[in-house]
Motif scaffolding. Structure first.
Motif, mmCIF file in Angstrom:
data_model
loop_
_atom_site.group_PDB
_atom_site.id
_atom_site.type_symbol
_atom_site.label_atom_id
_atom_site.label_comp_id
_atom_site.label_asym_id
_atom_site.label_seq_id
_atom_site.Cartn_x
_atom_site.Cartn_y
_atom_site.Cartn_z
ATOM 1 N N ALA A 7 0.828 -1.205 0.000
ATOM 2 C CA ALA A 7 0.000 0.000 0.000
ATOM 3 C C ALA A 7 0.863 1.256 0.000
ATOM 4 N N GLU A 8 2.011 1.183 0.655
ATOM 5 C CA GLU A 8 2.916 2.325 0.747
ATOM 6 C C GLU A 8 4.083 2.145 -0.222
ATOM 7 N N SER A 9 4.576 3.256 -0.746
ATOM 8 C CA SER A 9 5.719 3.206 -1.665
ATOM 9 C C SER A 9 6.539 4.480 -1.518
ATOM 10 N N PHE A 10 7.720 4.481 -2.105
ATOM 11 C CA PHE A 10 8.568 5.677 -2.079
ATOM 12 C C PHE A 10 9.138 5.926 -3.470
ATOM 13 N N GLU A 11 9.446 7.192 -3.740
ATOM 14 C CA GLU A 11 9.940 7.581 -5.060
ATOM 15 C C GLU A 11 11.422 7.273 -5.198
ATOM 16 N N LEU A 12 11.801 6.960 -6.426
ATOM 17 C CA LEU A 12 13.187 6.657 -6.736
ATOM 18 C C LEU A 12 13.618 7.512 -7.921
ATOM 19 N N PHE A 13 14.725 8.254 -7.741
ATOM 20 C CA PHE A 13 15.185 9.178 -8.772
ATOM 21 C C PHE A 13 16.544 8.746 -9.311
ATOM 22 N N CYS A 14 16.781 9.024 -10.593
ATOM 23 C CA CYS A 14 18.050 8.707 -11.235
ATOM 24 C C CYS A 14 19.093 9.759 -10.871
ATOM 25 N N PRO A 15 20.259 9.358 -10.348
ATOM 26 C CA PRO A 15 21.287 10.339 -9.997
ATOM 27 C C PRO A 15 21.929 11.015 -11.208
ATOM 28 N N ARG A 70 15.720 12.399 -12.989
ATOM 29 C CA ARG A 70 14.374 12.036 -13.432
ATOM 30 C C ARG A 70 13.792 10.959 -12.514
ATOM 31 N N LEU A 71 12.482 10.949 -12.411
ATOM 32 C CA LEU A 71 11.799 9.954 -11.606
ATOM 33 C C LEU A 71 11.851 8.600 -12.305
ATOM 34 N N LEU A 72 12.399 7.602 -11.631
ATOM 35 C CA LEU A 72 12.443 6.261 -12.198
ATOM 36 C C LEU A 72 11.150 5.505 -11.924
ATOM 37 N N GLY A 73 10.544 5.757 -10.796
ATOM 38 C CA GLY A 73 9.309 5.078 -10.445
ATOM 39 C C GLY A 73 9.106 5.077 -8.950
ATOM 40 N N ARG A 74 8.114 4.337 -8.512
ATOM 41 C CA ARG A 74 7.823 4.190 -7.085
ATOM 42 C C ARG A 74 8.054 2.733 -6.694
ATOM 43 N N VAL A 75 8.666 2.545 -5.536
ATOM 44 C CA VAL A 75 9.066 1.221 -5.078
ATOM 45 C C VAL A 75 8.313 0.877 -3.796
ATOM 46 N N ALA A 76 7.911 -0.373 -3.664
ATOM 47 C CA ALA A 76 7.134 -0.819 -2.509
ATOM 48 C C ALA A 76 7.899 -0.614 -1.207
ATOM 49 N N GLU A 77 7.185 -0.130 -0.203
ATOM 50 C CA GLU A 77 7.728 0.051 1.146
ATOM 51 C C GLU A 77 7.269 -1.110 2.015
#
Length: 491
Positions: free
Chosen positions: A27-35, A39-46
């Protein structure tokens, strides 16, 4: 179960956990950005408490059957696991380059082959540990390495694939079941590892991946009394929290915590070779625990050394890590950029002088120039504390004794480098208090050799027998050679 995924360079990656042989959404996720370009790579499950509990229960259920297999039987599974990693070499390379900012060329030619070797080498080595008899006059001692149970593995963001497999190899080969908690800043190749394990038909629950932050998911994993081992690579503050949580349950921990390693250049060193190697300390934007970040150079040759090293540093190519020509890529995260810049600014305010670098690079928001600071004192923060960025310090010495004193003068003790005439450099190296030190070289590693640090650089050793000593319960089966009769006199 979820079928969601996102795509990087044409490769699909699941953002979900992998528990009991299945993908599990959250239900929860966090954002992942390319160094590279933010750019936003996507959201990953928490991972929640329920995910942690499900993973531990799955690993517990799978443990008896996996542990009961022979080392040779487990090797068949693990060899297939390594093969599946190899089949996905392009995906692992492209994804980790985008996720962690590491060089694509290094992933292809170094990291992926090493990841495969981490699995196959330890699977083979486990065969040699099945029985090791010790014969004495009284008895034959059969030393057995029994699997401990559920192992939690927590890896850092600077080399997620290599360090995950470096721990998974011996843990799985020994007969443990594993839960991998990837780094929140670079979790995606750990997700790909789950795909490889699934394709290799590792039994459900033997290998699980639960994503999330250290403060949330990681803390729940390491404090659970059902866990038998915790293996962690990362920072000292996090390690203290892990050790405290695991210690409450008397769970053994292996902790590799980075360093502030010396790079000693003696007066009889090959200056050109030493300077070229010193420039390597900037690789992966200085985000390498093994790097010799404290240059200690004999006063008699320091000017020649600086001139030579400057030439090598000026030729370093800084840019997009997906470009084959690039030698230094970005810093992993904006918070890490702030950390690096803060260290340099405070050092300069305290009197340090910038010989080169000391500022952001124009290529992008997370690119920092290779930096060398001099006029630093032994007690300065910049000398005593790990920066984990492309920042080195330079100090001089006038005798071997002073060089050794400076080298040993921090709370860390992971690695080191010593350049000089071989006999001379070896004698100095033997007096440096570290877990390992390279003489006239850097980065030479062998899976059979011990790896780890002393002091604040960690507890325990990885590699060879040392990995199995940690991931196993070592048992001595004592068989007397003569008839035994109980007697108080014998005791």
């Amino acid at each position: 179960m979820s079928s969601a995924f996102f795509e990087i360079a044409g490769h699909k990656i699941s953002p979900d956990h992998y528990i009991n042989g299945q993908r599990v959404a959250a239900a929860e996720s966090f954002e992942l950005f390319c160094p590279i370009d933010q750019r936003l790579l996507g959201r990953v499950a928490e991972g929640s408490a329920n995910h942690v509990d499900a993973a531990i229960r799955a690993a517990e259920r799978a443990f008896p059957t996996w542990a009961a297999l022979t080392a040779a039987e487990r090797k068949l599974y693990l060899d297939r696991f390594a093969e599946e990693i190899g089949k996905r070499a392009d995906a692992f390379s492209a994804v980790e380059s985008n996720d962690a900012g590491v060089l694509l060329s290094r992933m292809r030619h170094g990291v992926v082959p090493r990841a495969m070797l981490n699995i196959t080498w330890f699977a083979q080595h486990a065969l040699d540990l099945q029985t090791r008899p010790i014969d004495t006059e009284q008895a034959r001692h059969i030393v057995k390495h029994d699997p401990a149970g559920v192992a939690v593995i927590i890896t850092p963001w600077n080399s997620p694939l290599m360090l995950s497999t470096w721990k998974l190899g011996p843990a799985l080969a020994a007969g443990n079941t594993c839960i991998l908690k990837p780094p929140e800043w670079a979790p995606l190749t750990c997700s790909l590892l789950a795909d490889a394990a699934h394709a290799a038909a590792l039994p459900a629950g033997v290998f699980n991946v639960v994503q999330g932050t250290g403060a949330n998911t990681g803390a729940k994993l390491v404090s659970d009394p059902r866990v038998a081992r915790v293996s962690f690579t990362g920072s000292v503050p996090t390690a203290k929290r892990i050790a405290q949580a695991a210690g409450a349950n008397l769970v053994p921990c292996s902790l590799e915590l980075g360093g502030k390693s010396p790079f000693i250049v003696l007066a009889d060193a090959d200056i050109d070779n030493a300077a070229a190697t010193a420039a390597l300390m900037y690789r992966n934007a200085g985000q390498v625990c093994l790097a010799g970040t404290r240059l200690l150079v004999d006063e008699k040759i320091v000017d020649a050394f600086i001139t030579t090293m400057r030439r090598y540093v000026e030729n370093l190519v800084i840019g997009d890590p997906r470009d084959e020509a690039t030698e230094i890529g970005p810093i992993i995260h904006p918070r890490q950029v702030e950390r690096v810049t803060g260290f340099v600014e405070r050092a300069v305010s305290a009197g340090a002088r910038v010989l080169w670098g000391g500022a952001m690079h124009p290529f992008g928001a997370q690119y920092y120039r290779p930096t060398l600071l001099t006029d630093v004192k032994q007690g300065d923060e910049i000398v005593q504390t790990e920066v984990f960025g492309p920042v080195l310090t330079l100090q001089t010495f006038t005798s071997d004794e002073e060089a050794i004193e400076l080298a040993n003068g921090t709370d860390y003790g992971l690695g080191g480098v010593c350049y000089g005439e071989t006999t001379h450099a070896t004698a100095v190296a033997e007096q440096v208090r570290t877990g390992f030190i390279w003489v006239n070289s850097f980065g030479i590693r062998d899976l059979a050799a011990p790896f780890g640090g002393i002091k604040r650089s960690g507890i325990g050793r990885e590699g060879g027998d040392w990995s199995f000593e940690f991931f196993c319960d070592v048992k001595d089966v004592v068989v007397p050679k003569k008839p035994f009769r109980a007697s108080f006199a014998q005791q």
